[in-house]
Every structure is written in C-alpha cells, then in structure tokens.
Design a protein around this motif. Structure first.
Motif, PDB file in Angstrom:
ATOM      1  N   ARG A 323       7.794  90.147 -61.893  1.00  0.00           N
ATOM      2  CA  ARG A 323       7.345  90.780 -63.121  1.00  0.00           C
ATOM      3  C   ARG A 323       6.722  89.738 -64.055  1.00  0.00           C
ATOM      4  O   ARG A 323       6.830  88.541 -63.814  1.00  0.00           O
ATOM      5  CB  ARG A 323       8.523  91.476 -63.800  1.00  0.00           C
ATOM      6  N   PRO A 324       6.088  90.186 -65.127  1.00  0.00           N
ATOM      7  CA  PRO A 324       5.436  89.224 -66.024  1.00  0.00           C
ATOM      8  C   PRO A 324       6.413  88.209 -66.591  1.00  0.00           C
ATOM      9  O   PRO A 324       7.495  88.559 -67.059  1.00  0.00           O
ATOM     10  CB  PRO A 324       4.857  90.119 -67.125  1.00  0.00           C
ATOM     11  N   VAL A 325       6.037  86.949 -66.535  1.00  0.00           N
ATOM     12  CA  VAL A 325       6.801  85.854 -67.113  1.00  0.00           C
ATOM     13  C   VAL A 325       5.823  84.946 -67.845  1.00  0.00           C
ATOM     14  O   VAL A 325       4.607  84.981 -67.595  1.00  0.00           O
ATOM     15  CB  VAL A 325       7.568  85.050 -66.037  1.00  0.00           C
ATOM     16  N   THR A 326       6.325  84.131 -68.743  1.00  0.00           N
ATOM     17  CA  THR A 326       5.479  83.194 -69.469  1.00  0.00           C
ATOM     18  C   THR A 326       6.108  81.808 -69.468  1.00  0.00           C
ATOM     19  O   THR A 326       7.324  81.658 -69.350  1.00  0.00           O
ATOM     20  CB  THR A 326       5.259  83.649 -70.926  1.00  0.00           C
ATOM     21  N   TYR A 327       5.253  80.817 -69.586  1.00  0.00           N
ATOM     22  CA  TYR A 327       5.681  79.421 -69.647  1.00  0.00           C
ATOM     23  C   TYR A 327       6.593  79.052 -68.482  1.00  0.00           C
ATOM     24  O   TYR A 327       7.627  78.412 -68.653  1.00  0.00           O
ATOM     25  CB  TYR A 327       6.347  79.119 -70.998  1.00  0.00           C
ATOM     26  N   VAL A 328       6.176  79.444 -67.296  1.00  0.00           N
ATOM     27  CA  VAL A 328       6.842  79.015 -66.070  1.00  0.00           C
ATOM     28  C   VAL A 328       6.032  77.876 -65.465  1.00  0.00           C
ATOM     29  O   VAL A 328       4.839  78.038 -65.170  1.00  0.00           O
ATOM     30  CB  VAL A 328       6.979  80.174 -65.059  1.00  0.00           C
ATOM     31  N   THR A 329       6.661  76.733 -65.285  1.00  0.00           N
ATOM     32  CA  THR A 329       6.028  75.586 -64.648  1.00  0.00           C
ATOM     33  C   THR A 329       6.576  75.465 -63.239  1.00  0.00           C
ATOM     34  O   THR A 329       7.763  75.162 -63.054  1.00  0.00           O
ATOM     35  CB  THR A 329       6.312  74.300 -65.436  1.00  0.00           C
ATOM     36  N   MET A 330       5.739  75.717 -62.241  1.00  0.00           N
ATOM     37  CA  MET A 330       6.161  75.679 -60.832  1.00  0.00           C
ATOM     38  C   MET A 330       5.307  74.628 -60.128  1.00  0.00           C
ATOM     39  O   MET A 330       4.135  74.856 -59.820  1.00  0.00           O
ATOM     40  CB  MET A 330       5.981  77.055 -60.192  1.00  0.00           C
ATOM     41  N   THR A 331       5.880  73.446 -59.890  1.00  0.00           N
ATOM     42  CA  THR A 331       5.115  72.334 -59.341  1.00  0.00           C
ATOM     43  C   THR A 331       5.914  71.554 -58.310  1.00  0.00           C
ATOM     44  O   THR A 331       7.143  71.434 -58.394  1.00  0.00           O
ATOM     45  CB  THR A 331       4.682  71.352 -60.452  1.00  0.00           C
ATOM     46  N   ASP A 332       5.189  71.042 -57.307  1.00  0.00           N
ATOM     47  CA  ASP A 332       5.712  70.063 -56.338  1.00  0.00           C
ATOM     48  C   ASP A 332       6.918  70.575 -55.562  1.00  0.00           C
ATOM     49  O   ASP A 332       7.831  69.817 -55.227  1.00  0.00           O
ATOM     50  CB  ASP A 332       6.071  68.748 -57.049  1.00  0.00           C
ATOM     51  N   ASN A 333       6.922  71.852 -55.246  1.00  0.00           N
ATOM     52  CA  ASN A 333       7.954  72.421 -54.388  1.00  0.00           C
ATOM     53  C   ASN A 333       7.454  72.476 -52.949  1.00  0.00           C
ATOM     54  O   ASN A 333       6.257  72.442 -52.675  1.00  0.00           O
ATOM     55  CB  ASN A 333       8.302  73.833 -54.875  1.00  0.00           C
ATOM     56  N   VAL A 334       8.384  72.574 -52.009  1.00  0.00           N
ATOM     57  CA  VAL A 334       8.062  72.665 -50.585  1.00  0.00           C
ATOM     58  C   VAL A 334       8.708  73.916 -50.015  1.00  0.00           C
ATOM     59  O   VAL A 334       9.912  74.135 -50.197  1.00  0.00           O
ATOM     60  CB  VAL A 334       8.561  71.424 -49.818  1.00  0.00           C
ATOM     61  N   ALA A 335       7.917  74.728 -49.337  1.00  0.00           N
ATOM     62  CA  ALA A 335       8.435  75.900 -48.634  1.00  0.00           C
ATOM     63  C   ALA A 335       8.105  75.753 -47.156  1.00  0.00           C
ATOM     64  O   ALA A 335       6.941  75.594 -46.780  1.00  0.00           O
ATOM     65  CB  ALA A 335       7.813  77.181 -49.182  1.00  0.00           C
ATOM     66  N   CYS A 336       9.131  75.776 -46.311  1.00  0.00           N
ATOM     67  CA  CYS A 336       8.879  75.721 -44.875  1.00  0.00           C
ATOM     68  C   CYS A 336       9.633  76.859 -44.195  1.00  0.00           C
ATOM     69  O   CYS A 336      10.813  77.082 -44.465  1.00  0.00           O
ATOM     70  CB  CYS A 336       9.265  74.364 -44.288  1.00  0.00           C
ATOM     71  N   ASN A 337       8.909  77.591 -43.371  1.00  0.00           N
ATOM     72  CA  ASN A 337       9.453  78.759 -42.685  1.00  0.00           C
ATOM     73  C   ASN A 337      10.125  79.707 -43.674  1.00  0.00           C
ATOM     74  O   ASN A 337      11.167  80.291 -43.399  1.00  0.00           O
ATOM     75  CB  ASN A 337      10.444  78.322 -41.598  1.00  0.00           C
ATOM     76  N   SER A 338       9.513  79.852 -44.833  1.00  0.00           N
ATOM     77  CA  SER A 338      10.120  80.640 -45.909  1.00  0.00           C
ATOM     78  C   SER A 338       9.097  81.443 -46.689  1.00  0.00           C
ATOM     79  O   SER A 338       9.383  81.866 -47.804  1.00  0.00           O
ATOM     80  CB  SER A 338      10.858  79.717 -46.894  1.00  0.00           C
ATOM     81  N   GLY A 339       7.929  81.676 -46.154  1.00  0.00           N
ATOM     82  CA  GLY A 339       6.929  82.374 -46.927  1.00  0.00           C
ATOM     83  C   GLY A 339       6.401  81.501 -48.044  1.00  0.00           C
ATOM     84  O   GLY A 339       6.536  80.276 -48.029  1.00  0.00           O
TER      85      GLY A 339
END
Length: 360
Positions: A323-339
């Motif tokens: 849903r709508p969110v604001t001021y979310v900082t999503m950086t330098d994450n790793v997803a493997c075999n997880s979509g």
C-alpha cells in the motif's frame, strides 16, 4: 554477488554478528540493583516453584531492587511470575528452564493471559539467561485470553532489557513489548515447533510502544507449521509505534506470516530501522499489512538486509510494500531465490542498488 550468510539446504543460516549488542535507540540499561537474592527452590522435582521465585522477586523489589538468581534446572511454573521495579531475574543460561506446569492454565496474569513472566508496569527491569517454556506442545493453550499476554511479556514498562532468553513451545507470542518505551531485546531466541494446534505465534512482537532495539536475535517460527511472523511491529487501536531499530537478526517467519511484518492500522508506524538482518525460509521476507485501519506507514529504512530462499519467487517476495508509503529508503539489499522488491512511488521513497538473483 554472494549473499552474506551461507545456507546449507535445511539448516539454519549462520547468525550475523551483532553490532556490539548495544541498545542504541532505547538507551535501555535495565535494572541497576546489585543485592543478590538466590532462589532456593529445588529444581527438577515436579513441584510448583512459582512461590519460591516470586518471593525472591518481591523481596528484591521491596528492598529497592536487586538480582534474583536462579540456578540451572527445570522449575515448574503453575502461577504467573510478575517482576518488580529495579529487579534483574537471571538464570544460569539455557539450562535454567521456567516451564509451564500442569496447573498453568488454571489462573491468568494481570492482563488476563498466560505469561511465564510479565513486567506488568514495573520499570528498570532485566530478564536474562534462561529458557521460558510455555508447554504449548503438551497443554491445550486454545483458551480464552490466549492472546492477552505473552510468554515473556514486557508490558507498560520503561527501561526494560531482555537478553539471553530462549522461548520454547509457545501458544501465544513469544517475546512481546506492549505499551511503555525504552526497551531492548538482544541475543535471544524464539522457536515454534507445534503442528496444527495454534495460530498467531509471532516470535518477537512490538505493539503500541516506542524506542526499542531488537538486536542480534535468532527467530525461528517455522520449525513446525503453526508459526506466524518472525518479528512484528504492530499498531493496535489508535496508538502509534515508532523509533524501533531491528538489526543483525536471523529470522525465519512461520507459514502464517512473514519474516518481518509492519502491521499498521489506526495508529501510525514510523521511524523503523531495518538494517543487516538475514530473513530466510519464510513465506515472504518483509511486508506491510493493515488490520484495523489505513494509516500510512512512513520513514522506514531497509538497508543491507539479505532475503533468501523465501516461498514467494515473484515481485514482493523479498520486500513487499503493498500500500502507499512515504519516506521509505530501500537500498543495498540482496534477494536470492526470494523474488524481488515492491515499493510504490511515493513522497521521499528511495529504491537503489537492491540486487536480485535466482541462486543463493
């Protein structure tokens, strides 16, 4: 890029090292009492040890604080232990077991539930170095009030520390912080192993509270089929939840939930720092959810986490802000075999350098 925590199939990933275990957001120190009160109740004898332990807690509290020390062994709890202000309840490690006994369901705690131990408004408390076993594998915990209080229940208290605690066989949330502020849970573990007996078995749960640290814990709600969210930050009613640091935890959410859940409602969730966690083997890594309202979640940092081998392999399997969110900082994450990642466009939202790979 190789994700940070190697995982052999079917095994628990290596826990990332905690940053010196500091409670930096909460500044929680817990009890400062130094007088020693040793529990003399005899372990391993199947007798109810609630009065012997509670008597030592009460004596320490009446004297202005102290350390209540419990030796190794299994202590039967048929009552509900209640902390006093400026008291530390300390075991000898995992071999000190506070175990719900055959009479445990015959009475309730001050909030109408079934805690092994509750702070119930006591301030400046520490719970350290023991196992809390709610015996949900042998007792039938499907009783009224099951979700009123929790295995380790820090409630309406300030300056609370939970460290080196293991919870086992829950029939409710395992370690929960409800109301109050300035609390820290570190280097502890939760585990859910039952099959087909319960629902809503969260590991670490923060509800209607603020200024907390969840640091260096191992949360596994999927050893059985009944587990729910690994770590949940939850508003209930109109109260906000804010200023919580969730870092360097190793989390597997149960099949009924997610690894980490931001559960919003009529209150707001904001100022949440999710950094350096490993979330694995869960239905979904990190998600937002709404239960009793539609207040917007805002000011969330998702930095340097690893999401691996989660069930959902499509968009949102690693991180899903639906849903709508604001001021979310999503950086330098790793997803493997997880979509992958879902972050809607919104004021102040940042989505940078997040990697996705099919292999771990």
């Amino acid at each position: 890029m190789t994700p940070t925590a190697a995982l052999a199939t079917g095994s628990t990933p290596v826990q990332p090292a905690a940053s010196p275990g500091e409670c930096t957001v909460s500044a929680a120190t817990g009890s400062t009492g130094t007088n020693l009160y040793t529990v003399t109740a005899q372990p391993d004898d199947a007798l109810d040890d609630t009065p012997g332990i509670q008597g030592r807690i009460d004596a320490a509290g009446a004297a202005g604080g102290g350390i209540v020390r419990i030796p190794a062994g299994t202590f039967i709890i048929n009552g509900k232990l209640r902390m006093a202000s400026n008291v530390k309840l300390e075991g000898a490690g995992p071999a000190t077991v506070l175990k719900a006994g055959p009479g445990f369901l015959g009475n309730t705690g001050p909030a109408g539930g079934y805690p092994i131990i509750t702070t119930a408004g006591a301030d400046n408390t520490t719970l350290a170095n023991f196992t809390a076993d709610q015996s949900g594998d042998t007792l039938n915990g499907n009783v009224p009030g099951r979700l009123n209080e929790y295995v380790v229940d820090v409630r309406d208290s300030h300056n609370s520390v939970v460290e080196g605690i293991q919870t086992r066989n829950p029939f409710t949330y395992s370690i929960a912080f409800v109301g109050g502020s300035n609390w820290c849970v570190r280097n502890s573990s939760t585990q859910s192993e039952t099959n087909g007996k319960y629902t809503e078995l969260d590991g670490i749960h923060a509800m209607n509270t603020s200024h907390g640290d969840i640091v260096g814990n191992v949360v596994d709600q999927r050893k059985g089929t009944d587990g729910d969210d690994g770590i949940a930050v939850h508003t209930f009613g109109t109260e906000d939840v804010h200023d919580i640091r969730i870092t360097n935890n190793n989390v597997r959410g149960g099949r009924h939930g997610a690894g980490i859940d931001l559960a919003g409602g009529s209150g707001v969730i904001y100022n949440i720092d999710l950094t350096g966690n490993t979330v694995w083997g869960s239905p979904r890594g990190l998600e937002d959810a709404y239960y009793d309202g539609t207040k917007q979640i805002h000011h969330i940092k998702v930095l340097g986490n690893t999401f691996r081998d989660n069930d959902i392999k499509s968009v949102g399997g690693a991180v899903d802000f639906e849903r709508p969110v604001t001021y979310v900082t999503m950086t330098d994450n790793v997803a493997c075999n997880s979509g992958g990642y879902r972050l809607p466009a919104g004021l102040g939202n940042t989505n940078l350098r997040n990697m996705q790979t099919s292999l771990c």
